[in-house]
Design a protein around this motif. Structure first.
Motif, PDB file in Angstrom:
ATOM      1  N   GLY A 633     -19.054 -82.497 -52.036  1.00  0.00           N
ATOM      2  CA  GLY A 633     -17.980 -83.115 -52.814  1.00  0.00           C
ATOM      3  C   GLY A 633     -17.635 -82.242 -53.997  1.00  0.00           C
ATOM      4  O   GLY A 633     -18.345 -81.282 -54.305  1.00  0.00           O
ATOM      5  N   TYR A 634     -16.536 -82.571 -54.653  1.00  0.00           N
ATOM      6  CA  TYR A 634     -16.068 -81.708 -55.746  1.00  0.00           C
ATOM      7  C   TYR A 634     -16.993 -81.743 -56.951  1.00  0.00           C
ATOM      8  O   TYR A 634     -17.209 -80.727 -57.603  1.00  0.00           O
ATOM      9  CB  TYR A 634     -14.652 -82.114 -56.164  1.00  0.00           C
ATOM     10  N   TYR A 635     -17.526 -82.894 -57.282  1.00  0.00           N
ATOM     11  CA  TYR A 635     -18.434 -82.953 -58.428  1.00  0.00           C
ATOM     12  C   TYR A 635     -19.707 -82.172 -58.120  1.00  0.00           C
ATOM     13  O   TYR A 635     -20.226 -81.452 -58.970  1.00  0.00           O
ATOM     14  CB  TYR A 635     -18.781 -84.407 -58.774  1.00  0.00           C
ATOM     15  N   GLY A 636     -20.211 -82.354 -56.910  1.00  0.00           N
ATOM     16  CA  GLY A 636     -21.430 -81.659 -56.522  1.00  0.00           C
ATOM     17  C   GLY A 636     -21.238 -80.157 -56.496  1.00  0.00           C
ATOM     18  O   GLY A 636     -22.081 -79.397 -56.966  1.00  0.00           O
ATOM     19  N   ALA A 637     -20.109 -79.714 -55.939  1.00  0.00           N
ATOM     20  CA  ALA A 637     -19.866 -78.273 -55.815  1.00  0.00           C
ATOM     21  C   ALA A 637     -19.445 -77.668 -57.147  1.00  0.00           C
ATOM     22  O   ALA A 637     -19.576 -76.473 -57.349  1.00  0.00           O
ATOM     23  CB  ALA A 637     -18.785 -78.019 -54.773  1.00  0.00           C
ATOM     24  N   ARG A 638     -18.926 -78.521 -58.018  1.00  0.00           N
ATOM     25  CA  ARG A 638     -18.460 -78.072 -59.326  1.00  0.00           C
ATOM     26  C   ARG A 638     -17.483 -76.902 -59.200  1.00  0.00           C
ATOM     27  O   ARG A 638     -17.662 -75.835 -59.805  1.00  0.00           O
ATOM     28  CB  ARG A 638     -19.653 -77.717 -60.221  1.00  0.00           C
ATOM     29  N   VAL A 639     -16.463 -77.137 -58.378  1.00  0.00           N
ATOM     30  CA  VAL A 639     -15.421 -76.112 -58.252  1.00  0.00           C
ATOM     31  C   VAL A 639     -14.707 -75.975 -59.596  1.00  0.00           C
ATOM     32  O   VAL A 639     -14.796 -76.850 -60.449  1.00  0.00           O
ATOM     33  CB  VAL A 639     -14.404 -76.473 -57.137  1.00  0.00           C
ATOM     34  N   MET A 640     -14.023 -74.861 -59.762  1.00  0.00           N
ATOM     35  CA  MET A 640     -13.358 -74.588 -61.038  1.00  0.00           C
ATOM     36  C   MET A 640     -12.312 -75.662 -61.355  1.00  0.00           C
ATOM     37  O   MET A 640     -11.626 -76.163 -60.466  1.00  0.00           O
ATOM     38  CB  MET A 640     -12.675 -73.222 -60.974  1.00  0.00           C
TER      39      MET A 640
ATOM     40  N   GLY B  77      -7.026 -86.622 -51.624  1.00  0.00           N
ATOM     41  CA  GLY B  77      -7.810 -85.398 -51.465  1.00  0.00           C
ATOM     42  C   GLY B  77      -9.287 -85.681 -51.287  1.00  0.00           C
ATOM     43  O   GLY B  77      -9.997 -84.931 -50.626  1.00  0.00           O
ATOM     44  N   CYS B  78      -9.761 -86.757 -51.904  1.00  0.00           N
ATOM     45  CA  CYS B  78     -11.199 -87.026 -51.812  1.00  0.00           C
ATOM     46  C   CYS B  78     -11.496 -88.503 -51.592  1.00  0.00           C
ATOM     47  O   CYS B  78     -12.516 -88.852 -51.037  1.00  0.00           O
ATOM     48  CB  CYS B  78     -11.905 -86.540 -53.077  1.00  0.00           C
ATOM     49  N   ASP B  79     -10.596 -89.397 -52.021  1.00  0.00           N
ATOM     50  CA  ASP B  79     -10.772 -90.841 -51.865  1.00  0.00           C
ATOM     51  C   ASP B  79     -12.025 -91.327 -52.589  1.00  0.00           C
ATOM     52  O   ASP B  79     -12.621 -92.311 -52.198  1.00  0.00           O
ATOM     53  CB  ASP B  79     -10.845 -91.200 -50.368  1.00  0.00           C
ATOM     54  N   ARG B  80     -12.432 -90.609 -53.614  1.00  0.00           N
ATOM     55  CA  ARG B  80     -13.631 -91.005 -54.344  1.00  0.00           C
ATOM     56  C   ARG B  80     -13.593 -90.592 -55.813  1.00  0.00           C
ATOM     57  O   ARG B  80     -14.626 -90.389 -56.437  1.00  0.00           O
ATOM     58  CB  ARG B  80     -14.880 -90.448 -53.653  1.00  0.00           C
ATOM     59  N   GLY B  81     -12.387 -90.491 -56.349  1.00  0.00           N
ATOM     60  CA  GLY B  81     -12.262 -90.282 -57.786  1.00  0.00           C
ATOM     61  C   GLY B  81     -12.770 -88.952 -58.294  1.00  0.00           C
ATOM     62  O   GLY B  81     -13.335 -88.870 -59.382  1.00  0.00           O
ATOM     63  N   GLU B  82     -12.559 -87.885 -57.537  1.00  0.00           N
ATOM     64  CA  GLU B  82     -13.026 -86.571 -57.972  1.00  0.00           C
ATOM     65  C   GLU B  82     -11.897 -85.567 -58.183  1.00  0.00           C
ATOM     66  O   GLU B  82     -12.008 -84.708 -59.045  1.00  0.00           O
ATOM     67  CB  GLU B  82     -13.987 -85.981 -56.926  1.00  0.00           C
ATOM     68  N   CYS B  83     -10.850 -85.643 -57.365  1.00  0.00           N
ATOM     69  CA  CYS B  83      -9.928 -84.493 -57.312  1.00  0.00           C
ATOM     70  C   CYS B  83      -8.612 -84.690 -58.035  1.00  0.00           C
ATOM     71  O   CYS B  83      -8.001 -83.719 -58.473  1.00  0.00           O
ATOM     72  CB  CYS B  83      -9.683 -84.071 -55.869  1.00  0.00           C
ATOM     73  N   ILE B 171      -7.947 -81.216 -59.772  1.00  0.00           N
ATOM     74  CA  ILE B 171      -8.472 -79.977 -59.202  1.00  0.00           C
ATOM     75  C   ILE B 171      -7.406 -79.294 -58.349  1.00  0.00           C
ATOM     76  O   ILE B 171      -6.662 -79.954 -57.626  1.00  0.00           O
ATOM     77  CB  ILE B 171      -9.735 -80.283 -58.360  1.00  0.00           C
ATOM     78  N   CYS B 172      -7.334 -77.960 -58.474  1.00  0.00           N
ATOM     79  CA  CYS B 172      -6.464 -77.151 -57.619  1.00  0.00           C
ATOM     80  C   CYS B 172      -7.366 -76.103 -56.988  1.00  0.00           C
ATOM     81  O   CYS B 172      -7.854 -75.207 -57.673  1.00  0.00           O
ATOM     82  CB  CYS B 172      -5.377 -76.468 -58.454  1.00  0.00           C
ATOM     83  N   ARG B 173      -7.617 -76.222 -55.689  1.00  0.00           N
ATOM     84  CA  ARG B 173      -8.522 -75.263 -55.073  1.00  0.00           C
ATOM     85  C   ARG B 173      -7.849 -73.915 -54.845  1.00  0.00           C
ATOM     86  O   ARG B 173      -8.529 -72.899 -54.746  1.00  0.00           O
ATOM     87  CB  ARG B 173      -9.079 -75.829 -53.765  1.00  0.00           C
ATOM     88  N   CYS B 174      -6.518 -73.909 -54.738  1.00  0.00           N
ATOM     89  CA  CYS B 174      -5.832 -72.612 -54.754  1.00  0.00           C
ATOM     90  C   CYS B 174      -6.054 -71.982 -56.130  1.00  0.00           C
ATOM     91  O   CYS B 174      -5.812 -70.806 -56.325  1.00  0.00           O
ATOM     92  CB  CYS B 174      -4.335 -72.767 -54.497  1.00  0.00           C
ATOM     93  N   SER B 175      -6.525 -72.790 -57.062  1.00  0.00           N
ATOM     94  CA  SER B 175      -6.923 -72.354 -58.404  1.00  0.00           C
ATOM     95  C   SER B 175      -5.768 -71.737 -59.173  1.00  0.00           C
ATOM     96  O   SER B 175      -5.922 -70.736 -59.854  1.00  0.00           O
ATOM     97  CB  SER B 175      -8.117 -71.386 -58.334  1.00  0.00           C
ATOM     98  N   ASN B 176      -4.618 -72.385 -59.056  1.00  0.00           N
ATOM     99  CA  ASN B 176      -3.428 -71.881 -59.732  1.00  0.00           C
ATOM    100  C   ASN B 176      -3.320 -72.457 -61.138  1.00  0.00           C
ATOM    101  O   ASN B 176      -2.225 -72.757 -61.603  1.00  0.00           O
ATOM    102  CB  ASN B 176      -2.188 -72.247 -58.900  1.00  0.00           C
TER     103      ASN B 176
END
Lengths: 706, 213
Positions: A633-640, B77-83, B171-176
């Motif tokens: 998950g995003y929190y776990g992976a701590r992506v930028m 994107g995540c359905d769990r309050g992360e993204c 969060i933007c994974r393309c990291s823009n």
């Protein structure tokens, strides 16, 4: 470099309006009449034999329309494993997340409920997570024949690259350096989770996929489901990222199709975020043992690498540990062991074989430079590649300019500490690092069709999907340039048709940074053909159209075509907290001519930022005792996040290259290649200690400082 | 590098989009309630329009918006309050709509990305996102826009740091990220001036979204 009319001009995406208004239709946004929703049941065990599956309770729920298990579905997912037969549902299951069953129901909640009611009796088996452990005698056998995945010739041997004579190389050296490095399994983590919709109309199948390549997805669905290709259509109009793990057809595409067939209704299969992390694939974790020979004047004489890549239980990716070719060196010996483990599957993630291996290589080269009291920039300038593998000339090479101009823009001399562990300000230590890389700039097969109607509109048919790289816009710019359409008339005159195998010819797939060079080249050739036809027949009148096609497959005899890159990072390390912050970053890229500086710059900023995350944060951690993934998950992976991302300064070194569309070389993949190493080297320069295991988290920083 | 402004380049895009849209979407009427599942009648003001609907109590707000009100601009994107891809404004405040139940929105107002353009004019944020190349893959874009909108609503001239802080949950994974921050700062600067520039594009976008696409 000569100035062109459209290519080379900063241009907003032709579909930007849809992307900012919510109007863009991504696969998950589609809802077809009578459509069902599907969910997948997955193995809770890292390795287990399924003794019994009972679906009766799930079947009895109102609204459940189809259930697939290994007992009623023996479809083999061809691209899920290049060495073994990988079924949609495998027995034994070989990792936590291996699919056991799929359920389609009237709504997603019912489908979820039903998966929970499927009873599975498992006989758990011993498991192994670490690739080196997996090669030891007595390790649990994950695939028949052993845990070393066969090489390209089908032999149980490592993948080998040899040049010169490595022992001679070490004999010729004044000093020999040896060290070991490791990298973690990290996730692609694209924002759009896996989704696929299967719809049958008679014996014709349409798959609305979220794919990086409609053409290869189409071919593989037809192959795996044993259908004539003309009965399969793949559509992907907007796509929410993939970074390598949505190329080709995937098990969820096949599952959606098979569920739809059984249910007699269209089925949308959606993955949860957790499934996306554990059940698709991420970057392969590696262990790297490097040995380097060097003369006292800093000349490299030998580079040796023995590496292990954890592939998970299926061989979906190469497992390569590449990058040695960025150095000029007469004696090279590389053996890489791709190994089966009971972790999540590993395969392509941006610059697949590189950032993790360049981290190891460039960390050690940095140590060599410091040991010889050389500036790391000078060391690279002295030893950087001049010919590919010291043998084959490059079509163009701007690496030296990337290093020199990058260092200047970064103010290397000012920021770099000649003695590591340098400048101090309270608990903060600052340091600078750099690293370099290259990436194969492929030329090869692709196609394009351009129709011209009597209104003067050019309809450019290309099988791209545009995964965020602005491929559609790139094609429009190249078409405009080739057809002589002025830049300010592109949107009025150029109509790009994409993302549908019924309407578009073959395209290579948006992986390996090949779309511009392959499909863009086909657009150039189709435009030439069209211009010839116009010259011959005049502009079409009334209902007439002119159609030009190109099926191109250019080759470059006797030369190597590569893109080059050098990245420079400055970090600030808090020695009390172990926290690392990137404070300055310069990315210098030779990608030949840049087709669209606006979107190309975005890609570099993104790739470099992803690399910083890989250097500092990201890892899919496993519990060694249970084999369970812990950080999916995003929190776990701590992506930028917005908070972490520094300003990335992008510098273009536009070399003249005689090949490719207007001299464009590859771009998207190289953006991440040296970034991890540049950050790691900056940390070393700041604190005077080398951290050799990715990611460089706070605990590791504090650990080396303790 | 370019002699042509980005805005100029972009004019006429609406027509291009309509021409290339594929007539495949085939949206149907809102999905039915499951018989027997607990449900509630609610009223929400969505983008200024009062909407009455009957929702299952377990539906999230984003589920109701996407599957039952056909507003698919908000993404899951995540359905769990992360993204943050599902960010909408609930009574003006940015929330993750995957982490809100639809029944909780009863009697409240919701703004989604589809409501940003007003009277055929793009919001200055949308203009800036186009010109500064905010979206790469675009999947996080609606959420980025809504967080930015919430910020500018109460702080018309934020600093760069304030922008980063306000959007940290997107969060933007393309990291823009650089581009998104630049877009928001530019939108804040241009204010209403940018909104006046291109009157027709929003209408074109609306046409392509629910017409042929």
């Amino acid at each position: 470099m000569n100035t062109l009319n459209s290519v080379g001009h900063a241009s907003p995406r032709i579909d930007a309006l849809q992307r900012v208004t919510g109007a863009a239709t991504y696969t998950g946004d589609r809802r077809l009449p009578g459509m069902l929703y599907a969910r997948v049941l997955r193995s809770p065990h890292p390795h287990a034999r399924i003794k019994r599956i009972d679906i009766s309770k799930a079947q009895a729920i109102d609204g459940v329309k189809a259930i697939l298990t290994r007992e009623n579905c023996d479809v083999v997912w061809g691209s899920g494993d290049t060495r073994n037969k990988r079924y949609l549902f495998n027995n034994p299951v070989r990792f936590v997340g291996d699919a056991v069953a799929a359920v389609a129901a009237l709504d997603r909640h019912t489908a979820e409920e039903a998966t929970r009611l499927i009873e599975v009796e498992y006989e758990t088996l011993p498991f192994v997570l670490d690739p080196e452990e997996a090669l030891k005698p007595g390790a649990p056998e994950i695939q028949p024949g052993g845990n070393l995945s066969p090489n390209n010739q089908g032999q149980r041997q490592p993948e080998v690259l040899r040049r010169g004579n490595i022992e001679e190389g070490f004999s010729a050296a004044d000093r020999v350096f040896e060290d070991q490095f490791s990298s973690a399994h990290v996730n692609n983590a694209q924002l759009e989770p896996r989704v696929s919709i299967g719809q049958w109309q008679g014996d014709h199948l349409t798959v609305f996929a979220s794919t990086q390549g409609i053409s290869n997805c189409h071919t593989e669905i037809a192959r795996d489901l044993n259908l004539p290709p003309e009965q399969v259509r793949v559509v992907c109009q907007f796509m929410g990222g993939g970074f390598g793990n949505k190329n080709q057809c995937h098990d969820f595409d096949l599952m959606a199709a098979m569920l739809a067939k059984q249910a007699g209704a269209p089925v949308k299969l959606e993955f949860t975020r957790k499934e996306d992390f554990i059940a698709v694939h991420g970057r392969w974790p590696t262990k790297q043992y490097y040995k380097v020979g060097v003369r006292n004047d800093g000349t490299l004489t030998a580079i040796q690498l023995r590496g292990y890549s954890g592939m998970g239980p299926y061989r979906k990716g190469t497992g390569g540990i590449a990058g040695i070719e960025i150095y000029q060196c007469p004696h090279v010996d590389r053996s890489v062991y791709p190994v089966y483990t009971n972790k999540a599957v590993s395969a392509n993630l941006r610059g697949p074989d590189y950032p993790q291996s360049v981290f190891g290589l460039e960390s050690l080269m940095d140590d060599v430079a410091y040991a010889l009291q050389m500036d790391p920039v000078e060391f690279r300038l002295k030893n950087m590649t001049r010919k590919f593998n010291d043998q084959i000339p490059y079509t163009s090479i701007g690496l030296e300019d990337c290093i020199r101009r990058g260092a200047e823009a970064f103010e290397w001399k000012k920021r770099w500490n000649p003695v590591s562990g340098g400048s101090t300000q309270g608990t903060l230590r600052r340091g600078a690092g750099m690293a370099m890389g290259s990436f194969f700039s492929s030329m090869g097969r692709s196609s394009a069709v351009i129709d011209l109607d009597s209104k003067g509109i050019y309809h450019v048919h290309v099988g791209v999907t545009d995964i965020g790289t602005a491929a559609k816009t790139t094609m429009a710019l190249i078409a405009a340039e080739s057809l002589g359409v002025p830049h300010d008339q592109i949107n009025a005159k150029i109509d790009v048709i994409w993302g549908d195998t019924d309407r578009c010819p073959y395209s290579v797939g948006e992986s390996g940074s090949r779309t511009t060079t392959h499909t863009g080249y086909a657009v150039v050739e189709a435009a030439k053909d069209l211009k010839r036809q116009i010259a011959e027949k005049g502009m079409p009148q009334g209902n007439d159209i002119l159609t030009a096609t190109a099926n191109t497959n250019p080759t470059i005899p006797g030369m190597a075509r590569y893109s080059f890159v050098a990245h420079f990072a400055e970090v600030e390390v808090d020695v009390d907290l172990g926290h690392v912050r990137v404070t300055k970053y310069v990315a210098a890229h030779d990608s030949g001519r840049v087709v669209n500086p606006l979107t190309a710059t975005s890609q570099v900023k993104g790739g470099a930022t992803m690399g910083i995350g890989m250097a500092l944060h990201e890892e899919l951690l496993y519990d060694r005792a249970s084999g369970q993934p812990l950080t999916a998950g995003y929190y776990g992976a701590r992506v930028m996040t917005h908070r972490d991302a520094p300003d990335i300064e992008v510098l273009w070194v536009e070399t003249e290259d005689a090949y490719g569309p207007y001299g464009a070389k590859t771009l998207g993949e190289p953006t991440i290649i040296p970034s991890v190493a540049a950050v790691a080297n900056a940390i070393y320069n700041a604190i005077g200690k080398r951290i050799k295991d990715l990611p460089i988290t706070r605990d590791k920083v504090l650990g080396v400082l303790a | 590098m370019s002699k042509i402004s980005r805005r100029k380049f972009f004019e006429g895009t609406g027509a291009g989009i309509v021409a290339t849209a594929v007539p495949l979407k085939g949206q149907q009427a809102p999905a039915a309630l499951k018989p027997g599942a607990p449900h509630t009648k609610i009223q929400i003001t969505v983008n200024g329009v009062a909407r009455k609907l009957e929702v299952e109590d377990r539906w999230t707000l984003v589920e109701a918006l996407r599957d039952h009100l056909d507003l698919t601009g908000s993404k899951i994107g995540c359905d769990r309050g992360e993204c943050g891809a599902c960010t909408v404004l609930l009574d003006g405040k940015p929330v993750y709509s995957c982490s809100q139940l639809a029944v909780w929105a009863d009697g409240r107002s919701v703004e989604t990305v589809e409501g940003l353009a007003q009277n055929g004019k793009l919001d200055p944020l949308q203009e800036a996102f186009i010109e500064h190349d905010g979206p790469q893959c675009g999947f996080c874009t609606s959420g980025q826009l809504m967080s930015a909108k919430a910020l500018l609503n109460h702080n018309a001239h934020p600093t760069e740091d304030e922008v980063r802080a306000a959007m940290a949950g997107n969060i933007c994974r393309c990291s823009n990220y650089n581009r998104y921050v630049a877009s928001v700062l530019a939108a804040a600067q241009s204010g209403s001036a940018a909104a006046k520039r291109r009157p027709n594009t929003a209408a074109a976008a609306a046409g392509s979204s629910r017409g042929k696409a």
